[in-house]
Enzyme design. Structure first.
Site, short mmCIF file in Angstrom:
data_model
loop_
_atom_site.label_atom_id
_atom_site.label_comp_id
_atom_site.label_asym_id
_atom_site.label_seq_id
_atom_site.Cartn_x
_atom_site.Cartn_y
_atom_site.Cartn_z
N SER A 195 0.82 -1.20 0.00
CA SER A 195 0.00 0.00 0.00
C SER A 195 0.86 1.26 0.00
O SER A 195 1.78 1.37 -0.80
CB SER A 195 -0.94 -0.06 1.20
N ASP A 200 -8.44 -3.53 -6.61
CA ASP A 200 -8.40 -4.39 -5.43
C ASP A 200 -9.26 -3.82 -4.31
O ASP A 200 -8.99 -4.05 -3.15
CB ASP A 200 -6.96 -4.63 -4.98
N HIS A 246 -7.45 -5.37 -1.00
CA HIS A 246 -6.24 -4.61 -0.74
C HIS A 246 -5.42 -5.15 0.43
O HIS A 246 -4.21 -5.30 0.33
CB HIS A 246 -6.63 -3.16 -0.47
#
Lengths: 683, 726
Positions: B306, B628, B681
């Protein structure tokens, strides 16, 4: 806690409702059956119960139980709730101000980065790879924390904490590693602080993650092996260098505790030694990076307690093992298994050998002499130092009072502990070693489950050991070599317990086994570095033992044990429960903790060629006044001293930039100076 | 629990101590029954039956007398008590029936609950550890070996040291110094863990989690610091894994603390500030150097997740930059120390979601905030306070600005055009044929689509605006509009956001501009939150570099933007982009003005805007594309698919790049938890295929050994459509 309970209640509301409805139905069905729980009643009341029973609303055993528990739980929650609502400080109870707050008001701020080196036992260990029996314990603490696994699967637990008997490293298929970070040793068990109080106070004047580092290492391994297996020393070196740079080139203050003191001594030598064995930092590394080493409860010259621990597994708390499960260990019933298992596991830990008394008879005394003799055991009745000095010289010879023979670390029978040495049948313990090799072991196969090395020994040898009557610090090593040959062979490749004649002999710098012995190494060339010995005094500390042979000769038992029936003749005797006590911090005698700073390194000696300044700071033990104080803010005990206000203040002042002289130089309560003077060692 | 149990025996003494007096009277017999009865009476006094009360009092008086005499004569003692019992016999029936008073019932009930709970707990503890797994396998069939076990059988061994770089939100923060209200929380987690404090003292919590509005650093008197070590982000909350699965699998092939490092940082700060305040970058550098040195010179494999992806991009520039601003590692530091960078779900080009987060605090789960408090935030009753407080707090976090879409209209599309045009969620299944056709058709086919989604309009006011052709939108420029007077009165002070400095005029001006593209979004934010953007523009940049050799790009604010930096000179390094696809991901929003503007955030997502057909990407005011769930595939994949592919101006040394996509397939049943094939994610960190890829690289494989690219989405097609000088 309260919120968890409340949540729990909520989440179980629904299923339980169903449950109770069912129960009501069941009750209706069970109406006709006589209830065994129903208590017999007086005859006058007999007619009424059937009538009431038909109603289905009846106080039965089950209901009563439920009611009781419910009542208790509700009360408990209520109390808990009230407790949570309570203001943090009760009006009547004045919380003493923490040193951190006070020093912050004085204007102290974080200056030097602080490195903490935990001691034996206090660091947490977690599992990284294990046998099937420990499947769900990945990255859970095996040591430190709740210790719940001891009770759930004791054998599995011991298996995972043991090391390989040959190599002193991981057994195949098992990887147990030190927990890193401040959490490694802030609390040992829930609520049992070790470093937490110090950390909290340091944080008050501005310390945080970037200038506070816990050098956690696997305390079971020998010091050099922590580098070989985990690169713990390299990591420590890199961390110190990093903190030095990122904190504006301020040298670090190192605060080792207990065995961490010897570990850090090892590090000091390691870091300056060239690469294959050492860290390759060069000869100026320490003077460049280290401002002060503040040894707390140092075990420089070893701990007598270790001897009894290794000899018979009767560690009366190496740190606080006993405190954790007092009854289990000492209980005769379970003792059969527990102590043997612990002995076996403990003997695979090389690090324990680093705590054996160092310096032999020169330091710890021989059969007739010891530096601590004439020491008054009843610490509360002690006279001030000056008054006693007058009687000091002649007391030994006058015969008015036969001095306690502390030099005899282990003696068999009380008589042997007190007789003059001339009356002894002398037998060189080396003979035992010879006998050992000639006579082959005859261990029975049934003992294999808890095999300690005693099972491989001949009964004859055991008898001979006991016949030798008394052992000094030097011969005790021979004794251990006889009873635990494997362990000592393994460990003596890593540790040495002698005194160097010639420190310039290249073997002392080349081989790492000497590095953790202050009597066989020179301090680094760092004249500006300060060395502190901070330790508690005023608690009786184990110094020597009276042993006996175990009555039972079953294969599984340890053939020796402390003769706890032996007590001194007079009330103020130092001999209690088969153990001779001296002044100390409950684990480390004053002599071991203070000698190096008080004499061995004081000024420019051969052990301290650059003349780094040393300071002795003693803290008189004062038990907590009330239960509310917990473990006390003025304790001098080996671990509890980490919460001692005086000690914390000293550490903080030094971390904030003060020198040893600025915090008041030496501060001595015990006889350490006199004792040190009596030790005849070339400096 | 243990405390409770411990307590119990101590307490249970109480009822038994009351028994002896009865013992003496009853002659040993039914002690328990009578003992209880007397206790009951105490409770019955609560009931309001006055008659019974009188009776009770009478009885109690007698009882007292009896108790006094009890010691003297136990046999006679019974008689005084008996008459009373006979007397009351009639009433007793009545009383017995109503014996179950409310309090008793409660106690009984609580007791039952506790008992059941204990029994269950006991059973749970006594249950063999493999039982849940056994049940799962019985229902779903044998589960595949976790990758760690599988690869260990293959003989893989730990080789390269591994560095984890956690993303935003997922790493823990703990308190080192706080105000009065946070007493007792020293070194307790404020972020991560159970979040107990959010509920116990929400205002105190937001106060401590906020940063200084001017400097973006600590407010005075508060120090909140990142948790260090693997524990920082292995689990976000109890049971909610982030890195834990990966760590456990790596451990199977021999990794341990000395070969794994969690580069945790304070994710609220701007990247350069983590170095200024905590020296985090220096620390990461030193740790990588140490790990490479102590592992026989094997280079490190970096695994950022991320926002950590951007953070590490920043790090790579920082470490090679000269000392005052950078780490002084020299131009070949990366080549010497890094084998591969495995970016997981990397928002290289930003996340549209970040815009709404900043604009109206309606971050539909930047990671998992919503998952934790689903009803709470969206609830209209609470929103008055909650959202404003959260917005006020999160606007002090500079790092959120690193996720604003970068590259402007070139990347994200303008009013009419966007690279993802023609994407339709239902067509994903058979996309292969269609994409070919569409490719041939080129842009000609687009106007024919009636309800085409204008993804380029990241924010549009009203559904009509979102769908109308650009020529029909009348926009009034907001940039010079007067903000008007401060509408906030003093009552709003405690939930102060910068909106309160704006007048109705300013708010209306925003709405009048109708549609915002990625380029004008930055201006919009600058308009509505000038302070925050002033602070942020010192640390982040969102443009595209024309000339990368321009010396101004040596400033650290460009370092985390892949479109304004060159990759380091490390031809042997590999860059992976691993991300999930197959989940609708927020891409553009339909907004409306909030009905009431006082103390409110004046804008909110128009959740009533829904596409006409079920095929539409517009749901609840949000246009979604493939991704995602947080990062659109375009943002995660473009740099590796095109921007850095081969030797480009962004990648002068020709570092090889690989795209590995993981198609989302939701967990088959509840027992699987968050699934082993998820593409979401955060949940992708438990995806077995991804873990296997990571482990193979860590054990020494190159990207080609893994099988090169692995693509499910249209990322290459989209990338081709973006006209960017390379």
């Amino acid at each position: 806690m309260g919120s968890i309970l409340r949540f729990r209640k909520l989440s179980y509301l629904a299923p339980v409702k169903l449950h109770t409805e069912k129960k009501v139905e069941q009750e209706k069905k069970a109406v006709d059956f006589p209830n065994p729980c129903f208590s017999p009643e007086p005859t006058k009341r007999a007619p009424s119960p059937p009538v009431r029973r038909s109603g289905g609303k009846e106080w039965r055993c089950m209901d009563n139980c439920c009611w009781m528990i419910g009542f208790l739980c509700t009360t408990w929650w209520l109390c808990l709730f009230l407790f949570n609502c309570l203001p943090a400080t009760l009006p009547g109870f004045q919380v003493p101000e923490s040193p951190g707050v006070r020093l912050k008001r004085e204007g102290l701020t974080a200056l030097h980065p602080v490195v903490m080196v935990p001691g034996i036992v206090t660091g947490g260990l977690e599992l990284w790879e294990g046998k099937p029996c420990a499947e769900d314990l990945f990255r859970k603490r095996l040591w430190g924390g709740g210790f719940t696994e001891i009770f759930r699967r004791p054998l599995c637990w011991l298996e995972h904490l043991s090391l390989d008997n040959e190599t002193g490293l991981d057994p195949p298929g098992i990887r147990v590693r030190a927990v890193p970070g401040l959490v490694a040793a802030d609390y040992f068990g829930p609520g049992y602080f070790v470093w937490a109080v110090l950390i909290e106070n340091l944080a008050k004047i501005g310390y945080e993650g970037k200038n506070l580092y816990m050098a956690a290492y696997d305390w079971r391994l020998s010091f050099q092996n922590t580098e070989i297996r985990d690169q713990a020393l390299s990591r420590l070196k890199s961390k110190i260098e990093l903190m030095y740079v990122t904190n504006g080139y301020k040298k670090v203050v190192v605060v080792p505790h207990s065995m961490g003191v010897v570990y850090f001594l090892h590090f000091l030598k390691w870091v300056e030694t060239p690469p294959p064995v050492g860290g390759g930092g060069g000869s100026g590394w320490c003077s460049k990076h280290i401002k002060a080493v503040m040894n707390i409860g140092p075990t420089f010259l070893g701990v007598p307690k270790t001897v009894s621990n290794l000899f018979s597994g009767e560690a009366k708390d190496v740190a606080f093992l006993r405190a954790m499960d007092p009854g289990v260990l000492d209980s005769e019933m379970l003792g059969l298994q527990t102590v043997e298992h612990l002995l076996r596991a403990g003997r695979t830990w090389d690090s324990i050998v680093s705590l054996l008394p160092k310096g032999g008879e020169t330091i710890w005394g021989n059969l007739d002499w010891s530096p601590e003799e004439n020491h008054a055991c009843d610490l509360s009745k002690r006279k001030p130092l000056g008054e006693r000095n007058s009687t000091d010289g002649n007391a030994k010879r006058s015969g008015l009072k036969e001095p306690v023979k502390y030099g005899r670390m282990i003696s068999f029978g009380k008589a042997a502990a007190e007789l003059p040495s001339s009356l002894f049948p002398s037998l060189d313990p080396k003979d035992i070693l010879v006998a050992q090799t000639t006579t082959k072991k005859n261990s029975t196969s049934s003992c294999s489950e808890v095999r300690t090395e005693y099972d491989e020994m001949n009964r004859e040898i055991i008898r001979k050991i006991a016949e030798n009557k008394a052992y000094t610090a030097r011969t005790v090593l021979d004794l251990l070599r006889a009873v635990a040959p494997k362990m000592m062979k393994r460990a003596e490749a890593h540790f040495s317990h002698g005194i160097a004649d010639n420190l310039d002999d290249p073997k002392y710098t080349q081989h790492y086994k000497y590095w953790s012995n202050p009597l066989e190494t020179k301090l680094p060339d760092a004249p500006d570095m300060e060395i502190y010995c901070l330790y508690g005094v005023g608690i009786p500390t184990e110094r020597s033992y009276v042993y006996k042979q175990s009555p039972s000769s079953r294969c599984k038992s340890i053939p020796f044990r402390i003769d706890s029936s032996v007590n001194g003749d007079r009330g103020e005797s130092c001999l209690r429960g088969g153990v001779n006590f001296v002044d100390g911090d409950e684990s480390v005698p004053v002599l071991s903790a203070g000698f190096m700073c008080a004499k061995g390194w004081r000024g420019r000696t051969r052990f301290n060629p650059s003349g780094a300044s040393t300071y002795v700071r003693e803290y008189r033990h004062k038990p907590p006044a009330s239960l509310l104080e917990g473990r006390g803010a003025e304790s001098g005990a080996h671990v509890d001293i980490m919460g001692n206000v005086g000690l914390i203040e000293d550490v903080m002042r030094v971390a904030a930039g003060a020198t040893g002289l600025e915090i008041g130089g030496d501060r001595i309560h015990s006889d350490i100076v006199r004792m040190s003077d009596r030790i005849n060692i070339r400096l | 629990m243990p405390t409770l149990r411990r307590r119990k025996p101590a307490d249970s003494d109480k009822p038994t101590t009351s028994a002896p007096s009865d013992d003496a009277r009853g002659g040993g017999g039914g002690t328990t029954g009578r003992g209880e009865e007397e206790e009951e009476e105490d409770y019955e006094q609560d009931a309001d039956n006055s008659k019974r009360k009188k009776n009770n009092n009478k009885r109690r008086r007698k009882k007292k007398a009896a108790a006094a005499a009890a010691a003297a004569a136990s046999a006679d003692n019974k008689h005084p008590a008996l008459p009373s019992e006979e007397e009351e016999d009639g009433r007793k029936h009545h009383r017995k029936r109503s014996k179950w008073s409310c309090v008793d019932n409660c106690c009984w009930f609580v007791g039952c609950v506790c008992l059941t709970w204990w029994v269950l707990l006991f059973l749970y503890n006594a249950m063999p550890a493999s039982f849940p797994q056994y049940v799962t396998e019985a229902i779903t069939g044998p589960s595949p070996d976790p990758p760690g076990v599988k690869l260990k059988k293959e003989g893989l061994k730990a080789k390269h040291p591994v560095v984890f770089v956690p993303g935003i939100v997922t790493a823990g923060l703990e308190l080192w110094e706080g105000h009065q209200c946070a007493e007792g929380l020293f070194r307790k987690r404020l972020w991560g863990g159970t979040f107990g404090e959010v509920y116990k003292r929400p205002l105190c919590w937001t106060e401590h989690m906020s940063l200084d509005n001017e400097t973006g650093l600590d407010p005075p008197g508060i120090r909140v610091r990142p948790v260090s070590g693997l524990v920082a982000a292995d689990y976000f909350a109890p049971g909610y894994f982030v890195w834990a699965v990966l760590i456990a699998n790596l451990a199977r092939i021999g990794y341990e603390e000395k070969t794994m490092y969690m580069a945790s940082y304070d994710w609220r700060l701007s990247f350069q500030n983590t170095e200024v305040r905590d020296q985090t970058l220096s620390r990461t550098k030193s740790n990588i150097e140490l790990m490479v040195a102590t592992n026989g010179g094997n280079k490190a494999v970096i695994i950022p997740h991320s926002m950590g992806v951007l953070y590490f991009l920043h790090f790579m520039k920082w470490v090679e930059a000269p000392a005052p601003m950078g780490g002084g590692g020299g131009p070949d530091w990366c080549a010497k120390h890094i084998k591969a960078v495995i970016n997981i779900g990397g928002p290289f080009l930003g996340v549209p979601k970040a815009v709404t987060g900043l604009f109206s605090a309606e971050a539909r789960d930047i990671a998992v905030v919503r998952a934790l408090t689903p009803g709470f935030l969206d609830n209209d009753i609470f929103r008055l306070q909650t959202l404003q407080h959260i917005m006020k707090m999160s606007r002090t976090w500079d790092s959120t600005m690193s996720m604003i879409p970068r590259g402007g209209d070139t990347i994200w599309g303008d009013l009419d055009w966007s690279p993802e045009d023609g994407y339709s969620p239902s067509k994903r299944g058979q996309k292969n044929n269609e994409t070919d056709i569409k490719n041939q058709d080129g842009s000609d086919s687009k106007p024919s689509q009636t309800a085409k989604a204008h993804y380029g309009r990241i924010i549009s006011f009203g559904k009509e605006v979102a769908e109308a052709p650009s020529s029909e939108i009348e926009r009034i420029d907001f940039r010079d509009a007067l903000k008007g007077k401060n509408v906030a009165n003093s009552t709003c002070r405690d939930v102060w956001t910068e909106y309160h400095d704006m007048g109705f005029g300013g708010i209306n001006a925003c709405a009048e501009y109708k549609a915002y593209t990625a380029g004008s979004i930055v201006d919009l934010l600058r308009f509505v939150a000038p302070k925050m953007m002033d602070r942020g523009s010192c640390h982040f940049s969102y443009g595209i570099a024309d000339d990368l050799d321009d010396p101004k790009y040596n400033h650290y604010k460009y370092w985390s933007n892949p479109l304004e930096t060159k990759l380091p000179n490390a031809p042997d390094m590999e860059i992976f982009s691993m991300y999930g696809v197959g989940i609708p991901t927020e891409r553009a929003y339909v907004y409306r003005l909030s009905p009431s503007a006082e103390c409110y955030i004046p804008f909110q997502i128009d959740t009533s805007a829904v596409g006409e057909d079920k095929d539409s990407c517009l749901k609840d005011g949000v246009y979604t594309v493939d991704g995602d769930e947080t990062v659109p595939a375009l943002s995660a994949g473009y740099m590796c698919a095109k921007g850095w592919r081969g030797k480009t101006r962004f990648n002068p040394s020709g570092i090889r790049t690989y795209i590995r996509e993981y198609d989302h397939s939701p967990p088959a049943n509840l027992l699987e938890g968050r699934g082993t094939q998820s593409g979401a994610h955060v949940d992708i960190m438990g995806n077995f295929a991804l873990i296997e890829d990571v482990m193979r690289v860590a054990a020494g494989d190159s990207g080609d050994d893994l099988g090169g690219d692995r693509v499910y989405s249209d990322i290459f097609k989209w990338s081709e459509k973006i006209k960017l000088k390379l």
